[in-house]
Design an enzyme around this catalytic site. Structure first.
Site, PDB file in Angstrom:
ATOM      1  N   ASP A  40       0.766  -1.274   0.302  1.00 18.45           N
ATOM      2  CA  ASP A  40      -0.088  -0.151  -0.389  1.00 18.45           C
ATOM      3  C   ASP A  40       0.664   1.488   0.372  1.00 18.45           C
ATOM      4  O   ASP A  40       0.656   2.427   0.653  1.00 18.45           O
ATOM      5  CB  ASP A  40      -0.709   0.091   1.310  1.00 18.45           C
ATOM      6  N   GLU A 199     -11.069   0.205  -2.999  1.00 26.93           N
ATOM      7  CA  GLU A 199     -10.727  -0.138  -1.932  1.00 26.93           C
ATOM      8  C   GLU A 199      -9.415   1.394  -2.542  1.00 26.93           C
ATOM      9  O   GLU A 199      -9.254   1.102  -3.772  1.00 26.93           O
ATOM     10  CB  GLU A 199      -9.703  -0.843  -0.918  1.00 26.93           C
TER      11      GLU A 199
END
Length: 523
Positions: A40, A199
């Site tokens: 991420d 997301e």
């Protein structure tokens, strides 16, 4: 589109401890730009320098900041959050009006201060200085914040889903209710993906357009699942138009070298060239976790991004040109004279005061035992960036005169550790040596001279084959433990845990152990 030749070994540059590095020194680079489990990624440009951080999960201190001048060579600045409230998921690192912000999802853990997923914010006036906070934004049940500024001058936070909430002018609070603003782009029904899972919305502005860069398809699962999608609008309030050529990035064939490519950030790099930075699993080496990749991006005449790295089999031009290799990475070897929490060592499933177990001395680390075996001992782990490596360490069981002779024993050792259910390695008990594989004790153990309480261990991982060695302190020759192990299945799709296979040291039982002279070298 070409696919990777699985029989041809790709080449990388080499850096500290022979670790692989992306910069090849000839004006090109080969992904990953950060090898090992750094999921991420979020990147911010500050002048001619770039800063990056990633999901630090249960590291404490957490949220390690890295810096670079070319998006390929990265060096650590240090942890920014001394006491995380919980497990840290995907962050957004941004600047607004000369101040720096990190919007952080904290997830509940056994030790956390939160009992549900929540989003908080930290801020700093100097990005390499002291960070303040966290401040709870009260956004329960959400992850993956993405900061945005509208054409109206207001500040917003996009959330997984994709939902959105307005922020106060200082960015330290919210105004009004959370609202749903974007349904995402839906891939064809016959594509093989893990789950839809909209997301990671990241906002970027260019030429009067607001762009949302999001992920769908699930983080692990099938190689062709995770992907990066793009939508745009003239207004922060939408409506959002999906890119006609979505997705921006995706692994389209399991033969390609990088799987599950997703969670991207678009940014302008050196010389005005745009890039997308994101994470992916390495084909055949998913045990290394989600590694950071960098890919150049061009823009069409009608204002849509096009990634031009293809399947990433070939090296790419070094951002900004030239061929200089700047400082990169961090040494994993440790003499344990001083703590290196967060950016080198991380406890697995730590308690609230886990670091109190560790005392750093001139003679090495004195680690108090925990649990009754490696699974329950909360081992200390380091991220491995290489497919093949060797780790060595000294282990000594320290005597405890007050311990009853018939009580539980103290043990310690060296592991390759995925999680508490899946690991392998060697464990020393007084006068006995035990091997573990698949998270369980093996069928046999090696006898040692009576009363042996100190050994040196070595684990050598070549691709997926692991050999184990031991010797008495001061000896020259290593003894090969008579068991060869295979670890290709130690990854997220086996154990349903988004971590990586990491070298680790542990101490279990009522006593303590001295851990000394940890050495890592890529092979």
């Amino acid at each position: 589109m070409t696919t990777a030749n699985q029989n041809a070994a790709p080449t990388w540059g080499r850096g500290l401890e022979n670790q692989r590095r992306a910069n090849l020194g000839d004006g090109t680079y080969r992904n990953p730009v950060m090898g090992g489990d750094y999921p991420d990624p979020t990147v911010l440009r500050v002048g001619d320098r770039y800063y990056l951080t990633y999901s630090s999960f249960e590291s404490s201190p957490g949220i390690v900041l890295w810096r670079s001048e070319n998006l390929v060579d990265w060096e650590p600045v240090g942890p920014t959050c001394p006491e995380p409230w919980g497990s840290v998921f995907a962050i957004d690192l941004v600047e607004h009006a000369g101040r720096y912000y990190m919007y952080i999802p904290f997830m509940p853990t056994s030790w956390s201060r939160v009992d549900a997923p929540t989003i908080a914010v930290m801020w700093a006036d100097d990005i390499e200085g002291t960070w303040h906070g966290p401040v709870d934004l009260g956004l329960r049940g959400y992850i993956d914040p993405g900061h945005a500024v509208g054409e109206d001058g207001e500040r917003y936070l996009f959330l997984n889903g994709v939902d959105r909430v307005r922020l106060t002018p200082d960015g330290l609070g919210t105004v009004g209710e959370v609202e749903h603003v974007y349904d995402g782009w839906h891939y064809p029904e016959d594509w093989v993906v893990e789950a839809y899972s909209l997301e990671g919305p990241k906002h970027v502005q260019r030429d009067g357009w607001h762009y949302l860069v999001s992920a769908v398809g699930g983080t692990a699962g099938p190689a062709t699942g995770h992907m990066v999608i793009v939508a745009r609008s003239r207004s922060i309030d939408g409506p959002w138009e999906n890119m006609p050529t979505n997705p921006l990035l995706r692994c389209t064939d399991p033969a390609q070298p990088w799987w599950s490519r997703g969670h991207g950030t678009l940014l302008e790099g050196p010389g005005g060239q745009w890039y997308v930075i994101y994470h992916a699993y390495e084909n055949g080496h998913a045990g290394l976790g989600r590694q950071i990749l960098l890919e150049p991006v061009d823009w069409t005449e009608d204002g849509w991004p096009v990634a031009r790295g293809g399947d990433l089999t070939a090296p790419l031009p070094l951002p900004g040109g030239g061929s200089e290799q700047r400082p990169h990475g961090v040494a994993l070897s440790d003499d344990f004279h001083a703590p290196a929490w967060g950016w080198r060592w991380t406890f697995d499933r730590p308690g609230a005061d886990e670091t109190a177990r560790a005392a750093f001395t001139e003679a090495g680390l004195v680690l108090a035992g925990k649990g009754g075996d490696p699974a329950s001992a909360s081992p200390m782990t380091v991220r491995a960036p290489d497919r093949s490596f060797r780790v060595e360490v000294g282990v000594e069981l320290l005597s405890d005169p007050s311990a009853p002779a018939d009580g539980p024993e103290t043990t310690a050792g060296l592991l390759l550790f995925f999680n508490h259910r899946l690991f392998l390695g060697l464990e020393l008990a007084t006068g006995r040596l035990q091997a573990w594989t698949g998270g369980t004790r093996t069928w046999g153990s090696e006898p040692l001279p009576e009363g042996t309480r100190a050994l040196e261990f070595a684990l050598e991982k070549r691709e997926h084959i692991v050999q184990m060695y031991y010797r008495a302190p001061g000896q020259e020759e290593w003894t090969h433990y008579p068991l060869t192990l295979e670890c290709s299945g130690y990854h997220a799709n086996t154990a349903n845990d988004l971590v990586s296979l990491r070298p680790a040291v542990f101490a279990a039982g009522p006593g303590s152990a001295r851990i000394s002279d940890f050495r890592y070298r890529a092979l």
